[in-house]
Design a protein around this motif. Structure first.
Motif, PDB file in Angstrom:
ATOM      1  N   UNK A  99      21.243  -5.450  36.237  1.00  0.00           N
ATOM      2  CA  UNK A  99      20.000  -5.021  35.597  1.00  0.00           C
ATOM      3  C   UNK A  99      19.411  -6.086  34.681  1.00  0.00           C
ATOM      4  N   UNK A 100      20.203  -7.071  34.270  1.00  0.00           N
ATOM      5  CA  UNK A 100      19.660  -8.149  33.433  1.00  0.00           C
ATOM      6  C   UNK A 100      19.074  -9.292  34.263  1.00  0.00           C
ATOM      7  N   UNK A 106       7.506  -8.095  34.875  1.00  0.00           N
ATOM      8  CA  UNK A 106       6.135  -7.793  35.284  1.00  0.00           C
ATOM      9  C   UNK A 106       5.992  -6.601  36.211  1.00  0.00           C
ATOM     10  N   UNK A 107       7.112  -5.982  36.608  1.00  0.00           N
ATOM     11  CA  UNK A 107       7.036  -4.901  37.590  1.00  0.00           C
ATOM     12  C   UNK A 107       6.523  -3.587  36.997  1.00  0.00           C
ATOM     13  N   UNK A 108       6.829  -3.321  35.730  1.00  0.00           N
ATOM     14  CA  UNK A 108       6.303  -2.091  35.123  1.00  0.00           C
ATOM     15  C   UNK A 108       4.775  -2.099  35.169  1.00  0.00           C
ATOM     16  N   UNK A 109       4.194  -3.223  34.795  1.00  0.00           N
ATOM     17  CA  UNK A 109       2.737  -3.306  34.758  1.00  0.00           C
ATOM     18  C   UNK A 109       2.141  -3.112  36.158  1.00  0.00           C
ATOM     19  N   UNK A 110       2.811  -3.640  37.168  1.00  0.00           N
ATOM     20  CA  UNK A 110       2.310  -3.469  38.539  1.00  0.00           C
ATOM     21  C   UNK A 110       2.447  -2.018  38.997  1.00  0.00           C
ATOM     22  N   UNK A 111       3.529  -1.367  38.594  1.00  0.00           N
ATOM     23  CA  UNK A 111       3.679   0.060  38.916  1.00  0.00           C
ATOM     24  C   UNK A 111       2.576   0.874  38.253  1.00  0.00           C
ATOM     25  N   UNK A 112       2.266   0.565  36.981  1.00  0.00           N
ATOM     26  CA  UNK A 112       1.248   1.329  36.254  1.00  0.00           C
ATOM     27  C   UNK A 112      -0.136   1.164  36.885  1.00  0.00           C
ATOM     28  N   UNK A 132      14.912  -0.244  34.504  1.00  0.00           N
ATOM     29  CA  UNK A 132      15.070   1.032  35.197  1.00  0.00           C
ATOM     30  C   UNK A 132      15.092   0.854  36.712  1.00  0.00           C
ATOM     31  N   UNK A 133      15.826   1.737  37.355  1.00  0.00           N
ATOM     32  CA  UNK A 133      15.960   1.696  38.818  1.00  0.00           C
ATOM     33  C   UNK A 133      14.600   1.677  39.503  1.00  0.00           C
ATOM     34  N   UNK A 134      13.665   2.450  38.991  1.00  0.00           N
ATOM     35  CA  UNK A 134      12.342   2.544  39.609  1.00  0.00           C
ATOM     36  C   UNK A 134      11.721   1.162  39.775  1.00  0.00           C
ATOM     37  N   UNK A 135      11.832   0.306  38.745  1.00  0.00           N
ATOM     38  CA  UNK A 135      11.206  -1.018  38.790  1.00  0.00           C
ATOM     39  C   UNK A 135      12.050  -2.000  39.589  1.00  0.00           C
ATOM     40  N   UNK A 136      13.357  -1.777  39.632  1.00  0.00           N
ATOM     41  CA  UNK A 136      14.196  -2.594  40.510  1.00  0.00           C
ATOM     42  C   UNK A 136      13.826  -2.341  41.975  1.00  0.00           C
ATOM     43  N   UNK A 137      13.672  -1.071  42.332  1.00  0.00           N
ATOM     44  CA  UNK A 137      13.292  -0.736  43.706  1.00  0.00           C
ATOM     45  C   UNK A 137      11.892  -1.242  44.037  1.00  0.00           C
ATOM     46  N   UNK A 138      10.971  -1.085  43.086  1.00  0.00           N
ATOM     47  CA  UNK A 138       9.615  -1.562  43.347  1.00  0.00           C
ATOM     48  C   UNK A 138       9.583  -3.076  43.489  1.00  0.00           C
ATOM     49  N   UNK A 139      10.432  -3.783  42.738  1.00  0.00           N
ATOM     50  CA  UNK A 139      10.516  -5.239  42.886  1.00  0.00           C
ATOM     51  C   UNK A 139      10.913  -5.606  44.315  1.00  0.00           C
ATOM     52  N   UNK A 140      11.805  -4.804  44.914  1.00  0.00           N
ATOM     53  CA  UNK A 140      12.200  -5.047  46.305  1.00  0.00           C
ATOM     54  C   UNK A 140      11.029  -4.774  47.253  1.00  0.00           C
TER      55      UNK A 140
END
Length: 494
Positions: A99-100, A106-112, A132-140
């Motif tokens: 997670x580190x 920058x993924x939170x901002x893209x999700x928002x 958070x898992x949500x942003x890790x998955x979205x990064x993928x």
């Protein structure tokens, strides 16, 4: 005598415990400890998950020898948010990413941009953190990661170990709730929300409550370990979920601090608190045991000290944690403060230099010596704990009269005393092994030896006596807190 094995995997090490319950009291013995060392390959930080499983196997082998093969059950708890992906044949697709790792920047901002922040909080009740898992998955998704194309099953880290032990693929409730992919009001994965982000929803398996008996050890493993009758039980598989289950609450309105690499500061509630005020202060609602929820906030915790020690060790300065705390006690008090949750402190690296830079940028004396830096860390943590507890009081419209500190940080007498002083509330410290104990009592509940969470906590109270730290009145702490709020926290620095 009931014998149970608890596997507790933390950011620095993994441990296997053997618990013994005689019907009145619970005792615990550490059987095996092994390092948890992340590995960086071509710019990505991974967990060495197969090495960790080898540590688990060795620990269970030792526990079997000590117990004569009479272990009724085993359960795993770990940190949250990270996950593994399996292919259609149940094979692991690559090492889980740490997670580190910087992939979520920058993924939170893209999700928002796709789903408003307020809607995500209303659906999940989970605090916003880039890990958070949500942003890790979205990064993928954003990087068109081929792992997602071949993945068949998503499992959080403890669920992966339970699968390897039992052969059952399921996600345990307390850890599933930390992912920001779960809807606590609907009681299921937030599949429509995930779909809007392009995250494949077919990956997410059944969610099971803490205390679910998954089944026996896989036959080959049971034979190898000498544990022919051992069941695999999903405890509260999120380590904080297990730790809070073992808090020996002495007042219904008390707060807890699960103190380790992270400090989780919160209260236990019967239902999620998903309101604008909770969103404003970024509080999280994570699942607990027995129909409870953990209303809490993550504070960076002793990670700051761990990383400083790692840096000093690399420079040839060898100190254990006890020696560093003794040095801090002799340093000048409340001279320099930091916000422990400043984003610069999240990644691994040169932590002393980052702390010094923060102090310089905020116009404070720059701590130079290790003693000054450690004191800065511990005092800042104590002040941040007070800030979180005051926000909880405002959110719940009731006073918090007492603080329980559990986990490894409960052994740090200086931090416990300074927490009492800063917060102006008594601190009850212990048990230090709350995570393993919570893991064990949920297993005992699953096997029918304890009937509910209150009965389990009564066992903890009978078995382990906490240490009391009374607050010492001091205008110096009050002045430091006002400076902390107005100059150190982000709102005060604007």
């Amino acid at each position: 005598m009931l014998r149970l094995a608890a596997i507790d995997l933390g950011a620095e090490s993994g441990r296997v415990f053997l618990g013994t319950f005689d019907g009145e009291r619970l005792s615990v013995e550490e059987i095996h400890r092994f390092p948890n060392v992340p590995v960086r390959v071509q710019g990505t930080l991974y967990w060495d998950i197969l090495r960790l499983f080898e540590g688990v196997r060795e620990g269970l082998l030792r526990a079997a020898r000590v117990s004569g093969g009479r272990i009724a059950s085993v359960g795993v708890d770990t940190w949250g948010v990270d996950f593994a992906l399996l292919d259609r044949q149940g094979r692991l697709i690559g090492n889980p990413v740490h997670y580190r790792d910087r992939r979520t920047e920058g993924m939170m901002e893209r999700v928002f941009q796709r789903i408003p922040r307020e809607e995500i909080y209303r659906r999940t009740g989970i605090q916003f953190m880039p890990i958070n898992t949500l942003y890790q998955l979205f990064a993928m998704v954003a990087r068109e990661d081929p792992w997602l194309e071949i993945a068949h099953t998503f499992l959080t880290i403890p669920d992966l170990f339970h699968y390897w032990l039992s052969g059952v693929k399921a996600c345990e409730f307390t850890n599933a709730t930390t992912t920001q992919c779960y809807d606590p009001l609907a009681g299921d994965w937030a599949r429509d929300l995930l779909g809007r982000l392009g995250i494949p929803t077919h990956l997410f398996p059944e969610i099971v409550p803490p205390g679910t008996i998954l089944g026996p050890l896989q036959p080959e493993l049971a034979q190898e370990l000498g544990l022919p009758e051992t069941q695999v039980v999903a405890p509260a598989s999120h380590d904080t979920g297990s730790a809070v289950a073992a808090v020996p609450f002495q007042h219904p309105d008390a707060a807890y601090i699960s103190s380790g690499t992270w400090s989780l500061v919160g209260v236990e509630v019967r239902a999620p608190v998903i309101r604008e005020e909770a969103l404003a202060d970024n509080f999280t609602n994570e699942g607990g045991v027995g129909g409870t929820f953990r209303l809490l906030k993550n504070v960076m915790g002793l990670w700051l000290l761990q990383e400083c020690r790692r840096t000093w060790t690399a420079q040839g300065q060898q100190w254990d944690y006890e020696a560093l705390v003794r040095l801090a006690e002799a340093a000048p008090p409340l001279r320099s403060l930091i916000d422990p949750d400043d984003p610069r402190f999240l990644p691994p690296g040169e932590m002393p230099a980052r702390i010094q830079a923060f102090c310089q940028e905020t116009g404070q004396p720059i701590p130079e010596e290790p003693a000054e830096i450690v004191r800065c860390i511990l005092e800042s943590l104590a002040l941040k704990y007070r800030w979180v507890i005051e926000r909880l009081e405002a959110l719940l419209a009731r006073p918090i009269p007492l603080i329980h500190v559990v986990g490894g940080g409960s052994r740090n007498a200086l931090l416990c005393q300074w927490t009492a002083d800063a917060a102006g509330r008594p601190v009850l410290a212990g048990p230090a092994e709350a995570t393993a104990l919570g893991n064990l009592i949920v297993q005992a509940m699953a096997l029918g030896h304890l009937s509910n969470l209150e009965e389990a906590r009564a066992v903890i109270r009978r078995s382990f006596a906490p240490l009391l730290y009374e607050p010492r009145a001091s205008s110096t702490w009050e002045e430091a807190y006002q400076r902390f709020v107005t100059q150190i926290l982000p709102a005060g620095r604007k």
